[in-house]
Design an enzyme around this catalytic site. Structure first.
Site, PDB file in Angstrom:
ATOM      1  N   ASP A  56       2.809  12.798   9.563  1.00 17.76           N
ATOM      2  CA  ASP A  56       2.134  13.100  10.821  1.00 17.76           C
ATOM      3  C   ASP A  56       2.443  11.968  11.793  1.00 17.76           C
ATOM      4  OD1 ASP A  56      -0.539  15.213  11.162  1.00 17.76           O
ATOM      5  OD2 ASP A  56      -0.103  13.834  12.793  1.00 17.76           O
ATOM      6  N   ASP A 107       7.655  11.745  13.314  1.00 24.65           N
ATOM      7  CA  ASP A 107       7.615  12.654  14.453  1.00 24.65           C
ATOM      8  C   ASP A 107       8.640  13.757  14.189  1.00 24.65           C
ATOM      9  OD1 ASP A 107       7.895  14.011  16.846  1.00 24.65           O
ATOM     10  OD2 ASP A 107       7.921  12.212  18.089  1.00 24.65           O
ATOM     11  N   TYR A 164       4.727  29.899  23.226  1.00 22.46           N
ATOM     12  CA  TYR A 164       4.193  29.865  21.866  1.00 22.46           C
ATOM     13  C   TYR A 164       4.624  31.107  21.092  1.00 22.46           C
ATOM     14  CZ  TYR A 164       0.870  28.842  18.128  1.00 22.46           C
ATOM     15  OH  TYR A 164       0.290  28.549  16.918  1.00 22.46           O
ATOM     16  N   LYS A 198       7.109  30.832  17.897  1.00 18.00           N
ATOM     17  CA  LYS A 198       6.658  31.270  16.585  1.00 18.00           C
ATOM     18  C   LYS A 198       7.453  32.473  16.076  1.00 18.00           C
ATOM     19  CE  LYS A 198       3.495  28.242  15.562  1.00 18.00           C
ATOM     20  NZ  LYS A 198       3.667  27.333  14.401  1.00 18.00           N
ATOM     21  N   THR A 249      -8.482  25.266  14.696  1.00 23.58           N
ATOM     22  CA  THR A 249      -7.872  23.958  14.465  1.00 23.58           C
ATOM     23  C   THR A 249      -7.777  23.258  15.814  1.00 23.58           C
ATOM     24  OG1 THR A 249      -5.617  24.773  14.791  1.00 23.58           O
ATOM     25  CG2 THR A 249      -6.490  24.875  12.548  1.00 23.58           C
TER      26      THR A 249
END
Length: 258
Positions: free
Chosen positions: A38, A64, A161, A165, A196
């Site tokens: 992370d 990263d 997005y 995706k 989240t």
């Protein structure tokens, strides 16, 4: 039930929080040595320490996923420290706040580019370096994380997005077919309403409204837990799914069944 991943090393990107952290726990609880990656070092170290305190084998590495050199180093360090890489969950992804909403004609190109980078470029880079090791070391199993936004118009994240995706799905299927004969399985999950950080990036009020509106669209009308998403990832990476590759598993409370 016997531990499914004893003797295996698992890598989880975006492992400090949300679905990534839950996936790290799921792999570890089933016997894997887990590496969490992370950019949130404080939280990543905290998650790894919590797993170790629970008796599991876990380690945190800063990486990263937009930076190929860092991802290459992540895989190399994982292999050097723990002796291999057998499982990988590519959870990393993000949407720029300026890319949200239904109207793509008002969205800055920079916001679109950011979102494509975070959702699609990161997945490609991770796949590239994970597969590069697995292809010469007996294969492995990889699970990517797409979204219902990559399959249907669900009103979340905007054009970038959804496009990013959807690209993750195509990358998953491409890799699954290309490497099936070399012992590498590649699948992905498509989460439904799983609160989240991604939801709250656009603000608390927006998130609460969006979560409520989306839950209504699920036949099982409740938010989905990160641990429930992680269970799907763990199954797809397990030997129980030995004949499953190139699959998109919606964990969505029945949304896509409508």
């Amino acid at each position: 039930m016997a531990e499914r991943f004893t003797g295996r090393v698992a890598l989880v990107t975006a492992g400090a929080d949300g679905i990534g952290a839950a996936t790290a726990r799921a792999f570890a609880a089933d016997g894997a040595v887990v590496v969490l990656a992370d950019i949130n070092d404080a939280l990543g170290e905290e998650r790894a320490e919590a797993l170790r305190a629970a008796g599991f084998a876990a380690h945190y590495i800063h990486a990263d996923a937009t930076d190929e050199e860092q991802v290459a180093a992540l895989v190399r360090q994982t292999v050097e420290r723990f002796g291999g890489l057998h499982l990988a969950a590519n959870v990393v992804g993000d949407a720029h706040p300026d890319s949200a909403g239904p109207d793509l004609h008002t969205q800055p190109v920079s916001a679109f580019d950011h979102t494509i980078t975070m959702c699609l470029r990161t997945t490609f880079i991770c796949l590239k370096h994970e597969i590069a090791h697995m292809v010469d070391h007996g294969g492995g199993a990889i699970c990517n994380v797409t979204s219902l936004a990559g399959m249907i118009h669900n009103g979340f994240g905007g054009a970038g997005y959804g496009a990013g995706k959807a690209g993750v799905i195509r990358l998953t299927k491409f890799a699954a077919v290309s490497y099936a004969d070399r012992g590498i399985r590649v699948n992905c999950i498509a989460p439904g309403v799983t609160p989240t950080r991604a939801y709250y990036k656009f603000g608390d009020d927006y998130a609460k409204v969006l979560i409520g509106e989306q839950v209504i669209n699920q036949p099982i009308a409740r938010a989905i837990g990160c641990d429930e998403q992680a269970a799907g990832i763990a199954w797809l990476c397990s030997d129980e799914a030995a004949m499953v590759t190139g699959h998109v598993l919606p964990i969505d409370g029945g949304w896509t069944a409508k």
